[in-house]
Design an enzyme around this catalytic site. Structure first.
Site, PDB file in Angstrom:
ATOM      1  N   GLY A  90       0.850  -1.196   0.000  1.00  0.00           N
ATOM      2  CA  GLY A  90       0.000   0.000   0.000  1.00  0.00           C
ATOM      3  C   GLY A  90       0.875   1.231   0.000  1.00  0.00           C
ATOM      4  O   GLY A  90       2.103   1.147   0.071  1.00  0.00           O
ATOM      5  N   GLY A 126       7.654   6.885   6.198  1.00  0.00           N
ATOM      6  CA  GLY A 126       6.727   7.646   5.361  1.00  0.00           C
ATOM      7  C   GLY A 126       7.389   8.738   4.535  1.00  0.00           C
ATOM      8  O   GLY A 126       6.721   9.504   3.854  1.00  0.00           O
ATOM      9  N   ASP A 252       3.921  -4.867  -7.484  1.00  0.00           N
ATOM     10  CA  ASP A 252       3.342  -3.647  -6.910  1.00  0.00           C
ATOM     11  C   ASP A 252       3.927  -2.405  -7.582  1.00  0.00           C
ATOM     12  O   ASP A 252       3.448  -1.296  -7.343  1.00  0.00           O
ATOM     13  CB  ASP A 252       3.573  -3.592  -5.394  1.00  0.00           C
ATOM     14  N   ASP A 262       7.126   3.849 -10.473  1.00  0.00           N
ATOM     15  CA  ASP A 262       7.829   3.609  -9.214  1.00  0.00           C
ATOM     16  C   ASP A 262       9.328   3.421  -9.421  1.00  0.00           C
ATOM     17  O   ASP A 262       9.833   2.314  -9.544  1.00  0.00           O
ATOM     18  CB  ASP A 262       7.246   2.391  -8.477  1.00  0.00           C
TER      19      ASP A 262
HETATM   20  P1  AMP Z   1       9.056   0.534  -3.082  1.00  0.00           P
HETATM   21  O1  AMP Z   1      10.244  -0.359  -2.880  1.00  0.00           O
HETATM   22  O2  AMP Z   1       9.380   2.002  -2.998  1.00  0.00           O
HETATM   23  O3  AMP Z   1       8.269   0.185  -4.297  1.00  0.00           O
HETATM   24  O4  AMP Z   1       8.098   0.290  -1.817  1.00  0.00           O
HETATM   25  C1  AMP Z   1       7.597  -0.950  -1.429  1.00  0.00           C
HETATM   26  C2  AMP Z   1       6.622  -0.733  -0.305  1.00  0.00           C
HETATM   27  O5  AMP Z   1       7.265  -0.153   0.821  1.00  0.00           O
HETATM   28  C3  AMP Z   1       5.465   0.190  -0.636  1.00  0.00           C
HETATM   29  O6  AMP Z   1       4.332  -0.255   0.058  1.00  0.00           O
HETATM   30  C4  AMP Z   1       5.939   1.519  -0.094  1.00  0.00           C
HETATM   31  O7  AMP Z   1       4.900   2.401   0.194  1.00  0.00           O
HETATM   32  C5  AMP Z   1       6.674   1.089   1.160  1.00  0.00           C
HETATM   33  N1  AMP Z   1       7.735   2.035   1.528  1.00  0.00           N
HETATM   34  C6  AMP Z   1       8.900   2.257   0.895  1.00  0.00           C
HETATM   35  N2  AMP Z   1       9.626   3.179   1.540  1.00  0.00           N
HETATM   36  C7  AMP Z   1       8.896   3.586   2.613  1.00  0.00           C
HETATM   37  C8  AMP Z   1       9.086   4.515   3.674  1.00  0.00           C
HETATM   38  N3  AMP Z   1      10.193   5.248   3.759  1.00  0.00           N
HETATM   39  N4  AMP Z   1       8.113   4.632   4.566  1.00  0.00           N
HETATM   40  C9  AMP Z   1       6.989   3.907   4.506  1.00  0.00           C
HETATM   41  N5  AMP Z   1       6.748   3.004   3.552  1.00  0.00           N
HETATM   42  C10 AMP Z   1       7.682   2.839   2.606  1.00  0.00           C
HETATM   43 MG    MG Z   2       6.634   0.668  -5.055  1.00  0.00          MG
END
Ligand code: AMP
Ligand code: MG
Length: 487
Positions: A90, A126, A252, A262
Protein backbone atom coordinates in the site's frame (compact mmCIF):
# COMPACT_ATOMS: atom_id res chain seq x y z
CA UNK A 1 -3.54 28.87 -18.33
CA UNK A 2 -4.73 28.22 -14.84
CA UNK A 3 -3.69 29.48 -11.46
CA UNK A 4 -3.14 26.92 -8.71
CA UNK A 5 -6.54 27.45 -7.15
CA UNK A 6 -8.28 26.86 -10.48
CA UNK A 7 -7.60 23.13 -10.76
CA UNK A 8 -10.77 21.08 -11.18
CA UNK A 9 -11.01 17.92 -9.09
CA UNK A 10 -12.97 14.74 -9.71
CA UNK A 11 -11.79 12.14 -7.21
CA UNK A 12 -12.99 8.94 -8.80
CA UNK A 13 -10.73 6.55 -6.94
CA UNK A 14 -11.54 8.11 -3.56
CA UNK A 15 -15.23 7.50 -4.29
CA UNK A 16 -14.60 3.74 -4.37
CA UNK A 17 -14.49 4.06 -0.61
CA UNK A 18 -12.66 2.79 2.41
CA UNK A 19 -12.10 -0.76 1.18
CA UNK A 20 -9.70 0.68 -1.40
CA UNK A 21 -7.97 3.52 0.37
CA UNK A 22 -7.76 5.37 3.66
CA UNK A 23 -8.08 9.07 4.25
CA UNK A 24 -4.74 10.42 5.51
CA UNK A 25 -3.50 14.00 5.67
CA UNK A 26 0.00 14.78 4.45
CA UNK A 27 2.58 15.55 7.12
CA UNK A 28 4.27 18.82 6.17
CA UNK A 29 8.01 19.17 5.61
CA UNK A 30 9.95 22.01 7.27
CA UNK A 31 11.03 25.04 5.25
CA UNK A 32 9.76 23.82 1.87
CA UNK A 33 11.47 25.12 -1.25
CA UNK A 34 11.15 24.44 -4.93
CA UNK A 35 13.99 22.28 -6.22
CA UNK A 36 12.77 21.80 -9.77
CA UNK A 37 9.52 21.82 -11.73
CA UNK A 38 8.69 20.47 -15.17
CA UNK A 39 7.06 22.98 -17.49
CA UNK A 40 5.91 20.14 -19.72
CA UNK A 41 4.16 18.50 -16.76
CA UNK A 42 2.71 21.85 -15.66
CA UNK A 43 1.15 22.09 -19.12
CA UNK A 44 -0.66 18.77 -18.57
CA UNK A 45 -2.61 20.50 -15.82
CA UNK A 46 -2.93 23.74 -17.84
CA UNK A 47 -0.88 25.43 -15.14
CA UNK A 48 0.99 28.62 -15.87
CA UNK A 49 4.69 27.67 -15.38
CA UNK A 50 5.23 30.89 -13.45
CA UNK A 51 3.16 29.56 -10.52
CA UNK A 52 5.95 27.10 -9.68
CA UNK A 53 7.98 29.99 -8.29
CA UNK A 54 5.25 31.18 -5.93
CA UNK A 55 5.45 30.24 -2.23
CA UNK A 56 2.03 28.60 -2.31
CA UNK A 57 3.29 26.08 -4.88
CA UNK A 58 5.97 24.78 -2.50
CA UNK A 59 3.40 24.78 0.31
CA UNK A 60 0.88 22.74 -1.67
CA UNK A 61 3.40 20.10 -2.68
CA UNK A 62 5.07 19.75 0.71
CA UNK A 63 1.92 19.04 2.71
CA UNK A 64 1.37 22.52 4.21
CA UNK A 65 -1.70 23.40 2.19
CA UNK A 66 -4.41 21.43 0.49
CA UNK A 67 -7.11 22.34 -1.99
CA UNK A 68 -10.59 22.17 -0.47
CA UNK A 69 -11.60 19.68 -3.18
CA UNK A 70 -8.61 17.37 -2.64
CA UNK A 71 -9.27 14.09 -0.84
CA UNK A 72 -5.90 12.67 0.15
CA UNK A 73 -5.98 8.88 0.29
CA UNK A 74 -3.45 6.11 0.86
CA UNK A 75 -4.25 3.20 -1.46
CA UNK A 76 -4.06 -0.42 -0.37
CA UNK A 77 -2.41 -3.03 -2.60
CA UNK A 78 -0.14 -6.04 -2.32
CA UNK A 79 2.26 -7.70 -4.71
CA UNK A 80 4.99 -10.14 -5.54
CA UNK A 81 8.33 -8.78 -4.39
CA UNK A 82 11.36 -10.56 -5.86
CA UNK A 83 9.10 -13.50 -6.67
CA UNK A 84 7.53 -13.90 -3.21
CA UNK A 85 4.04 -12.75 -2.34
CA UNK A 86 3.66 -9.98 0.27
CA UNK A 87 0.02 -9.98 1.40
CA UNK A 88 -0.22 -6.29 2.17
CA UNK A 89 1.66 -3.29 0.90
CA UNK A 90 0.00 0.00 0.00
CA UNK A 91 0.97 3.65 -0.13
CA UNK A 92 3.40 3.71 2.79
CA UNK A 93 4.73 7.13 2.02
CA UNK A 94 2.68 8.50 -0.80
CA UNK A 95 -0.82 9.91 -1.02
CA UNK A 96 -3.21 10.25 -3.86
CA UNK A 97 -4.21 13.89 -3.28
CA UNK A 98 -6.97 13.73 -5.84
CA UNK A 99 -7.69 13.57 -9.55
CA UNK A 100 -7.82 16.71 -11.63
CA UNK A 101 -8.91 17.07 -15.19
CA UNK A 102 -7.51 19.47 -17.71
CA UNK A 103 -9.14 21.45 -20.50
CA UNK A 104 -8.61 18.56 -22.93
CA UNK A 105 -10.71 16.41 -20.57
CA UNK A 106 -7.80 14.23 -19.42
CA UNK A 107 -7.71 13.13 -15.81
CA UNK A 108 -4.45 13.23 -13.90
CA UNK A 109 -3.82 11.71 -10.49
CA UNK A 110 -1.87 14.02 -8.21
CA UNK A 111 0.25 11.72 -6.10
CA UNK A 112 2.50 13.19 -3.44
CA UNK A 113 5.41 10.88 -2.64
CA UNK A 114 7.17 11.32 0.71
CA UNK A 115 4.05 12.72 2.39
CA UNK A 116 4.46 10.97 5.76
CA UNK A 117 3.19 7.90 7.56
CA UNK A 118 0.06 6.03 6.55
CA UNK A 119 -1.58 2.80 7.78
CA UNK A 120 0.61 1.04 5.18
CA UNK A 121 3.97 2.40 6.31
CA UNK A 122 4.96 -0.87 8.03
CA UNK A 123 8.50 -0.23 9.39
CA UNK A 124 9.05 2.87 7.24
CA UNK A 125 9.02 6.54 8.17
CA UNK A 126 6.73 7.65 5.36
CA UNK A 127 9.42 9.88 3.92
CA UNK A 128 11.41 10.18 0.73
CA UNK A 129 14.83 11.82 0.61
CA UNK A 130 15.96 14.56 -1.76
CA UNK A 131 18.28 12.18 -3.65
CA UNK A 132 15.57 9.68 -4.59
CA UNK A 133 13.00 12.37 -5.31
CA UNK A 134 15.35 14.04 -7.78
CA UNK A 135 16.08 10.70 -9.40
CA UNK A 136 12.38 9.91 -9.85
CA UNK A 137 11.69 13.40 -11.20
CA UNK A 138 14.53 13.30 -13.73
CA UNK A 139 13.82 9.74 -14.84
CA UNK A 140 10.10 10.08 -15.41
CA UNK A 141 10.46 13.25 -17.44
CA UNK A 142 13.49 11.91 -19.35
CA UNK A 143 11.72 8.66 -20.25
CA UNK A 144 8.73 10.59 -21.49
CA UNK A 145 10.98 12.73 -23.68
CA UNK A 146 12.48 9.57 -25.16
CA UNK A 147 9.01 8.36 -26.08
CA UNK A 148 8.92 5.68 -23.38
CA UNK A 149 5.58 5.54 -21.54
CA UNK A 150 6.07 6.70 -17.97
CA UNK A 151 4.42 8.35 -15.03
CA UNK A 152 5.27 12.06 -15.04
CA UNK A 153 6.64 14.38 -12.40
CA UNK A 154 5.45 17.91 -11.73
CA UNK A 155 8.05 19.02 -9.20
CA UNK A 156 10.37 18.22 -6.35
CA UNK A 157 10.05 20.19 -3.14
CA UNK A 158 13.04 20.07 -0.79
CA UNK A 159 13.10 20.82 2.92
CA UNK A 160 15.19 20.99 6.06
CA UNK A 161 13.41 18.01 7.67
CA UNK A 162 16.00 15.40 8.69
CA UNK A 163 15.39 11.87 7.41
CA UNK A 164 17.57 8.91 8.40
CA UNK A 165 18.79 6.46 5.81
CA UNK A 166 22.36 5.10 5.92
CA UNK A 167 23.15 8.62 7.06
CA UNK A 168 21.12 11.71 7.82
CA UNK A 169 19.57 13.21 4.73
CA UNK A 170 16.84 15.77 4.02
CA UNK A 171 13.22 14.97 3.31
CA UNK A 172 11.65 15.91 -0.01
CA UNK A 173 8.44 15.27 -1.89
CA UNK A 174 7.88 14.59 -5.53
CA UNK A 175 4.51 15.23 -7.10
CA UNK A 176 3.82 12.40 -9.50
CA UNK A 177 1.24 12.48 -12.28
CA UNK A 178 -0.38 9.51 -14.00
CA UNK A 179 -3.81 8.75 -15.40
CA UNK A 180 -4.01 6.11 -12.71
CA UNK A 181 -1.92 4.81 -9.81
CA UNK A 182 -3.55 1.38 -9.93
CA UNK A 183 -0.96 -1.39 -10.00
CA UNK A 184 -1.03 -5.10 -10.76
CA UNK A 185 -0.80 -5.44 -6.98
CA UNK A 186 -4.22 -3.83 -6.51
CA UNK A 187 -5.84 -6.76 -8.27
CA UNK A 188 -3.66 -9.23 -6.39
CA UNK A 189 -4.70 -7.71 -3.07
CA UNK A 190 -8.42 -8.24 -3.59
CA UNK A 191 -7.88 -11.65 -5.15
CA UNK A 192 -5.74 -13.07 -2.35
CA UNK A 193 -7.79 -11.50 0.44
CA UNK A 194 -10.85 -13.12 -1.18
CA UNK A 195 -12.93 -10.01 -1.63
CA UNK A 196 -14.70 -10.76 -4.91
CA UNK A 197 -17.11 -7.85 -4.71
CA UNK A 198 -14.41 -5.26 -4.30
CA UNK A 199 -12.31 -6.98 -6.90
CA UNK A 200 -15.18 -6.73 -9.38
CA UNK A 201 -15.64 -3.08 -8.47
CA UNK A 202 -11.96 -2.44 -9.11
CA UNK A 203 -12.10 -4.24 -12.45
CA UNK A 204 -15.15 -2.20 -13.50
CA UNK A 205 -13.42 0.98 -12.44
CA UNK A 206 -10.31 0.25 -14.50
CA UNK A 207 -12.32 -0.93 -17.50
CA UNK A 208 -14.65 2.06 -17.53
CA UNK A 209 -12.08 4.75 -16.89
CA UNK A 210 -8.95 3.45 -18.54
CA UNK A 211 -9.96 0.90 -21.17
CA UNK A 212 -13.40 2.12 -22.29
CA UNK A 213 -12.84 0.87 -25.86
CA UNK A 214 -12.70 -2.69 -24.47
CA UNK A 215 -16.34 -2.32 -23.40
CA UNK A 216 -17.30 -2.79 -27.05
CA UNK A 217 -15.59 -6.21 -27.21
CA UNK A 218 -17.50 -9.47 -26.66
CA UNK A 219 -15.38 -10.19 -23.58
CA UNK A 220 -14.45 -6.78 -22.16
CA UNK A 221 -12.20 -8.04 -19.35
CA UNK A 222 -10.30 -10.30 -21.67
CA UNK A 223 -9.89 -7.44 -24.16
CA UNK A 224 -8.58 -5.29 -21.33
CA UNK A 225 -6.06 -7.91 -20.22
CA UNK A 226 -4.89 -8.32 -23.81
CA UNK A 227 -4.38 -4.59 -24.07
CA UNK A 228 -2.37 -4.63 -20.83
CA UNK A 229 -0.21 -7.42 -22.26
CA UNK A 230 0.33 -5.43 -25.44
CA UNK A 231 1.24 -2.24 -23.61
CA UNK A 232 3.71 -4.05 -21.39
CA UNK A 233 5.33 -5.75 -24.36
CA UNK A 234 5.78 -2.39 -26.04
CA UNK A 235 7.03 -0.60 -22.92
CA UNK A 236 9.60 -3.27 -22.15
CA UNK A 237 10.73 -3.35 -25.80
CA UNK A 238 11.46 0.35 -25.43
CA UNK A 239 13.36 -0.17 -22.18
CA UNK A 240 15.52 -2.78 -23.86
CA UNK A 241 16.05 -0.76 -27.02
CA UNK A 242 17.14 2.31 -25.07
CA UNK A 243 19.04 0.59 -22.26
CA UNK A 244 16.74 1.38 -19.34
CA UNK A 245 16.99 -0.90 -16.34
CA UNK A 246 14.06 -0.51 -13.92
CA UNK A 247 15.63 -2.39 -11.03
CA UNK A 248 12.58 -3.38 -8.97
CA UNK A 249 10.00 -4.98 -11.24
CA UNK A 250 7.85 -6.21 -8.38
CA UNK A 251 4.19 -6.51 -9.28
CA UNK A 252 3.34 -3.65 -6.91
CA UNK A 253 5.53 -1.44 -9.10
CA UNK A 254 3.80 -2.40 -12.35
CA UNK A 255 1.18 0.03 -13.56
CA UNK A 256 -2.12 -1.25 -14.89
CA UNK A 257 -1.65 1.30 -17.69
CA UNK A 258 1.62 -0.17 -19.01
CA UNK A 259 3.71 2.84 -18.08
CA UNK A 260 7.09 2.93 -16.34
CA UNK A 261 6.30 3.38 -12.70
CA UNK A 262 7.83 3.61 -9.21
CA UNK A 263 11.43 4.52 -9.73
CA UNK A 264 13.96 3.05 -7.34
CA UNK A 265 17.55 2.13 -8.13
CA UNK A 266 16.95 2.35 -11.91
CA UNK A 267 19.76 3.07 -14.37
CA UNK A 268 20.39 3.67 -18.01
CA UNK A 269 23.21 1.54 -19.39
CA UNK A 270 26.46 3.35 -20.04
CA UNK A 271 28.49 0.49 -21.58
CA UNK A 272 26.24 -2.13 -23.10
CA UNK A 273 25.92 -5.00 -20.63
CA UNK A 274 23.07 -7.49 -20.98
CA UNK A 275 23.76 -8.80 -17.47
CA UNK A 276 23.77 -5.41 -15.79
CA UNK A 277 22.09 -5.32 -12.35
CA UNK A 278 21.32 -1.79 -11.25
CA UNK A 279 19.91 -2.67 -7.83
CA UNK A 280 22.72 -3.67 -5.52
CA UNK A 281 20.29 -5.55 -3.25
CA UNK A 282 19.32 -7.79 -6.19
CA UNK A 283 21.93 -10.45 -5.50
CA UNK A 284 20.47 -13.05 -7.84
CA UNK A 285 20.05 -10.63 -10.72
CA UNK A 286 16.34 -11.33 -10.94
CA UNK A 287 15.85 -7.86 -12.42
CA UNK A 288 19.02 -7.70 -14.49
CA UNK A 289 18.79 -5.83 -17.78
CA UNK A 290 18.14 -8.87 -19.99
CA UNK A 291 15.86 -10.52 -17.43
CA UNK A 292 13.41 -7.64 -17.73
CA UNK A 293 11.92 -9.35 -20.76
CA UNK A 294 10.93 -12.67 -19.12
CA UNK A 295 10.07 -10.86 -15.87
CA UNK A 296 7.59 -8.77 -17.83
CA UNK A 297 5.82 -12.00 -18.71
CA UNK A 298 6.12 -13.34 -15.17
CA UNK A 299 4.45 -10.21 -13.83
CA UNK A 300 1.66 -10.46 -16.38
CA UNK A 301 1.10 -14.07 -15.29
CA UNK A 302 0.78 -12.88 -11.70
CA UNK A 303 -1.84 -10.39 -12.85
CA UNK A 304 -3.55 -13.10 -14.91
CA UNK A 305 -3.83 -15.28 -11.80
CA UNK A 306 -5.59 -12.43 -10.02
CA UNK A 307 -8.00 -12.07 -12.95
CA UNK A 308 -9.09 -15.72 -12.97
CA UNK A 309 -12.45 -14.82 -11.35
CA UNK A 310 -13.31 -12.83 -14.50
CA UNK A 311 -11.56 -14.57 -17.39
CA UNK A 312 -11.12 -18.25 -18.23
CA UNK A 313 -7.67 -19.72 -17.70
CA UNK A 314 -7.43 -20.75 -21.36
CA UNK A 315 -8.21 -17.25 -22.58
CA UNK A 316 -5.70 -15.77 -20.13
CA UNK A 317 -3.02 -18.17 -21.34
CA UNK A 318 -3.72 -17.32 -24.92
CA UNK A 319 -3.43 -13.60 -24.17
CA UNK A 320 -0.19 -14.17 -22.26
CA UNK A 321 1.12 -15.97 -25.31
CA UNK A 322 0.97 -12.66 -27.20
CA UNK A 323 3.59 -11.08 -24.99
CA UNK A 324 6.83 -12.50 -26.35
CA UNK A 325 6.07 -12.24 -30.08
CA UNK A 326 4.80 -8.69 -29.58
CA UNK A 327 7.83 -7.78 -27.54
CA UNK A 328 10.14 -9.18 -30.20
CA UNK A 329 8.36 -7.36 -33.01
CA UNK A 330 8.49 -4.00 -31.21
CA UNK A 331 12.08 -4.49 -30.15
CA UNK A 332 13.28 -5.44 -33.60
CA UNK A 333 11.40 -2.55 -35.13
CA UNK A 334 13.08 -0.11 -32.76
CA UNK A 335 16.52 -1.60 -33.25
CA UNK A 336 16.15 -1.48 -37.01
CA UNK A 337 15.36 2.17 -36.72
CA UNK A 338 18.30 2.72 -34.41
CA UNK A 339 20.48 1.17 -37.12
CA UNK A 340 18.98 3.51 -39.69
CA UNK A 341 17.07 0.79 -41.54
CA UNK A 342 13.66 1.44 -43.05
CA UNK A 343 12.91 -2.02 -44.43
CA UNK A 344 12.78 -5.46 -42.79
CA UNK A 345 14.89 -8.49 -43.63
CA UNK A 346 14.91 -11.90 -41.99
CA UNK A 347 18.49 -11.63 -40.78
CA UNK A 348 18.07 -8.27 -39.06
CA UNK A 349 17.63 -9.91 -35.68
CA UNK A 350 21.00 -11.61 -36.10
CA UNK A 351 22.62 -8.36 -37.15
CA UNK A 352 21.39 -6.74 -33.93
CA UNK A 353 22.43 -9.69 -31.75
CA UNK A 354 25.92 -9.80 -33.23
CA UNK A 355 26.39 -6.10 -32.68
CA UNK A 356 25.26 -6.30 -29.06
CA UNK A 357 27.63 -9.18 -28.42
CA UNK A 358 30.53 -7.19 -29.81
CA UNK A 359 29.52 -4.16 -27.77
CA UNK A 360 29.24 -6.29 -24.65
CA UNK A 361 32.70 -7.78 -25.12
CA UNK A 362 34.31 -4.42 -25.70
CA UNK A 363 32.31 -2.35 -23.19
CA UNK A 364 31.08 0.06 -25.85
CA UNK A 365 28.91 2.99 -24.81
CA UNK A 366 25.40 1.98 -25.82
CA UNK A 367 23.97 5.45 -26.41
CA UNK A 368 26.91 7.11 -28.11
CA UNK A 369 27.51 4.19 -30.47
CA UNK A 370 24.11 4.59 -32.12
CA UNK A 371 24.28 8.35 -32.13
CA UNK A 372 27.65 8.32 -33.88
CA UNK A 373 26.53 5.64 -36.29
CA UNK A 374 24.11 8.20 -37.70
CA UNK A 375 26.57 11.09 -37.84
CA UNK A 376 27.81 10.26 -41.33
CA UNK A 377 27.53 7.65 -44.06
CA UNK A 378 27.50 4.03 -42.88
CA UNK A 379 30.99 3.40 -44.30
CA UNK A 380 32.56 6.43 -42.62
CA UNK A 381 30.71 5.88 -39.36
CA UNK A 382 31.78 2.26 -38.92
CA UNK A 383 35.36 3.13 -39.85
CA UNK A 384 35.40 5.73 -37.08
CA UNK A 385 33.63 3.55 -34.49
CA UNK A 386 35.99 0.62 -35.10
CA UNK A 387 38.48 1.92 -32.52
CA UNK A 388 35.97 1.33 -29.72
CA UNK A 389 36.09 -2.43 -30.25
CA UNK A 390 38.61 -4.94 -29.00
CA UNK A 391 37.66 -7.75 -31.36
CA UNK A 392 38.55 -5.91 -34.55
CA UNK A 393 38.08 -8.89 -36.85
CA UNK A 394 34.66 -9.49 -35.33
CA UNK A 395 33.70 -5.86 -35.76
CA UNK A 396 34.99 -5.73 -39.33
CA UNK A 397 32.90 -8.76 -40.24
CA UNK A 398 29.83 -7.12 -38.69
CA UNK A 399 30.58 -3.79 -40.40
CA UNK A 400 30.75 -5.46 -43.82
CA UNK A 401 27.35 -7.04 -43.29
CA UNK A 402 25.94 -3.79 -41.99
CA UNK A 403 27.18 -1.74 -44.94
CA UNK A 404 25.74 -4.28 -47.37
CA UNK A 405 22.45 -4.23 -45.48
CA UNK A 406 22.34 -0.42 -45.54
CA UNK A 407 23.02 -0.45 -49.29
CA UNK A 408 20.10 -2.84 -49.84
CA UNK A 409 17.87 -0.68 -47.65
CA UNK A 410 17.82 2.25 -50.03
CA UNK A 411 19.74 5.12 -51.45
CA UNK A 412 19.66 7.95 -48.96
CA UNK A 413 21.71 11.10 -48.73
CA UNK A 414 23.90 11.50 -45.68
CA UNK A 415 21.61 14.26 -44.47
CA UNK A 416 18.49 12.11 -44.72
CA UNK A 417 20.24 9.30 -42.92
CA UNK A 418 21.46 11.57 -40.13
CA UNK A 419 18.07 13.18 -39.62
CA UNK A 420 16.29 9.88 -39.51
CA UNK A 421 18.78 8.26 -37.16
CA UNK A 422 19.23 11.23 -34.83
CA UNK A 423 15.47 11.34 -34.40
CA UNK A 424 15.57 7.90 -32.74
CA UNK A 425 19.08 7.84 -31.24
CA UNK A 426 19.35 10.19 -28.26
CA UNK A 427 22.50 12.15 -27.58
CA UNK A 428 21.60 12.73 -23.93
CA UNK A 429 20.40 10.12 -21.49
CA UNK A 430 20.10 10.17 -17.71
CA UNK A 431 23.43 8.62 -16.85
CA UNK A 432 23.79 7.75 -13.19
CA UNK A 433 26.81 9.96 -12.76
CA UNK A 434 24.97 12.96 -14.23
CA UNK A 435 22.15 12.42 -11.75
CA UNK A 436 24.75 12.04 -9.01
CA UNK A 437 26.39 15.39 -9.85
CA UNK A 438 23.02 17.12 -9.83
CA UNK A 439 22.09 15.49 -6.52
CA UNK A 440 25.38 16.44 -4.85
CA UNK A 441 24.86 20.08 -5.85
CA UNK A 442 21.22 20.02 -4.73
CA UNK A 443 22.17 18.52 -1.37
CA UNK A 444 24.37 21.54 -0.80
CA UNK A 445 21.53 23.88 -1.76
CA UNK A 446 22.37 24.55 -5.40
CA UNK A 447 19.49 23.47 -7.65
CA UNK A 448 20.87 24.88 -10.90
CA UNK A 449 22.41 21.57 -12.00
CA UNK A 450 19.19 19.55 -11.51
CA UNK A 451 17.32 22.16 -13.50
CA UNK A 452 19.89 22.25 -16.29
CA UNK A 453 20.05 18.46 -16.53
CA UNK A 454 16.25 18.26 -16.63
CA UNK A 455 16.24 20.85 -19.45
CA UNK A 456 18.87 18.99 -21.47
CA UNK A 457 17.06 15.66 -21.06
CA UNK A 458 13.76 17.15 -22.16
CA UNK A 459 15.18 17.30 -25.71
CA UNK A 460 17.32 14.17 -25.82
CA UNK A 461 17.49 13.91 -29.61
CA UNK A 462 18.45 17.53 -30.24
CA UNK A 463 22.07 18.58 -30.08
CA UNK A 464 22.17 21.54 -27.67
CA UNK A 465 24.83 24.21 -27.84
CA UNK A 466 27.26 24.24 -24.92
CA UNK A 467 25.94 20.96 -23.47
CA UNK A 468 28.72 18.63 -24.68
CA UNK A 469 29.50 17.59 -21.11
CA UNK A 470 26.11 15.83 -20.90
CA UNK A 471 26.91 13.63 -23.89
CA UNK A 472 30.06 11.97 -22.58
CA UNK A 473 30.90 8.55 -21.27
CA UNK A 474 31.10 8.55 -17.48
CA UNK A 475 34.38 9.39 -15.77
CA UNK A 476 35.95 6.51 -13.82
CA UNK A 477 34.28 7.48 -10.54
CA UNK A 478 30.88 7.48 -12.20
CA UNK A 479 31.04 4.11 -13.95
CA UNK A 480 29.67 1.68 -11.42
CA UNK A 481 27.86 3.76 -8.88
CA UNK A 482 25.99 1.69 -6.33
CA UNK A 483 22.49 2.98 -6.03
CA UNK A 484 20.98 2.33 -2.68
CA UNK A 485 17.53 0.83 -2.48
CA UNK A 486 16.79 2.92 0.62
CA UNK A 487 15.14 5.90 -0.87
P1 AMP B 1 9.06 0.53 -3.08
O1 AMP B 1 10.24 -0.36 -2.88
O2 AMP B 1 9.38 2.00 -3.00
O3 AMP B 1 8.27 0.19 -4.30
O4 AMP B 1 8.10 0.29 -1.82
C1 AMP B 1 7.60 -0.95 -1.43
C2 AMP B 1 6.62 -0.73 -0.31
O5 AMP B 1 7.27 -0.15 0.82
C3 AMP B 1 5.47 0.19 -0.64
O6 AMP B 1 4.33 -0.26 0.06
C4 AMP B 1 5.94 1.52 -0.09
O7 AMP B 1 4.90 2.40 0.19
C5 AMP B 1 6.67 1.09 1.16
N1 AMP B 1 7.74 2.04 1.53
C6 AMP B 1 8.90 2.26 0.89
N2 AMP B 1 9.63 3.18 1.54
C7 AMP B 1 8.90 3.59 2.61
C8 AMP B 1 9.09 4.52 3.67
N3 AMP B 1 10.19 5.25 3.76
N4 AMP B 1 8.11 4.63 4.57
C9 AMP B 1 6.99 3.91 4.51
N5 AMP B 1 6.75 3.00 3.55
C10 AMP B 1 7.68 2.84 2.61
MG1 MG C 1 6.63 0.67 -5.06
Amino acid sequence: MKALDELTFDNRFARLGDAFSTHVLPEPLDEPRLVVASNAAMALLDLDPAVAETPVFAELFSGHKLWAEAEPRAMVYSGHQFGGYTPQLGDGRGLLLGEVYNEAGEHWDLHLKGAGMTPYSRMGDGRAVLRSSIREFLASEALHALGIPSSRALCVIGSSTPVWREKQERGAMVLRLAHSHIRFGHFEYFYYTKKPEQQAELAEHVLNLHYPECREQPEPYLAMFREIVERNAEMIAKWQAYGFCHGVMNTDNMSILGITFDFGPFAFLDDFDAHFICNHSDHEGRYSFSNQVPIGQWNLSALAQALTPFISVDALKEALGLYLPLYQAHYLDLMRRRLGLTTAEDDDQKLVEQLLKLMQNSGVDYTLFFRRLGDESAALAVARLRDDFVDLAGFDAWAEQYKARVARDGDYSEVQRRERMHAVNPLYILRNYLAQNAIAAAESGDYSEVRRLHEVLSKPFEEQAGMEQYAQRPPDWGKHLEISCSS
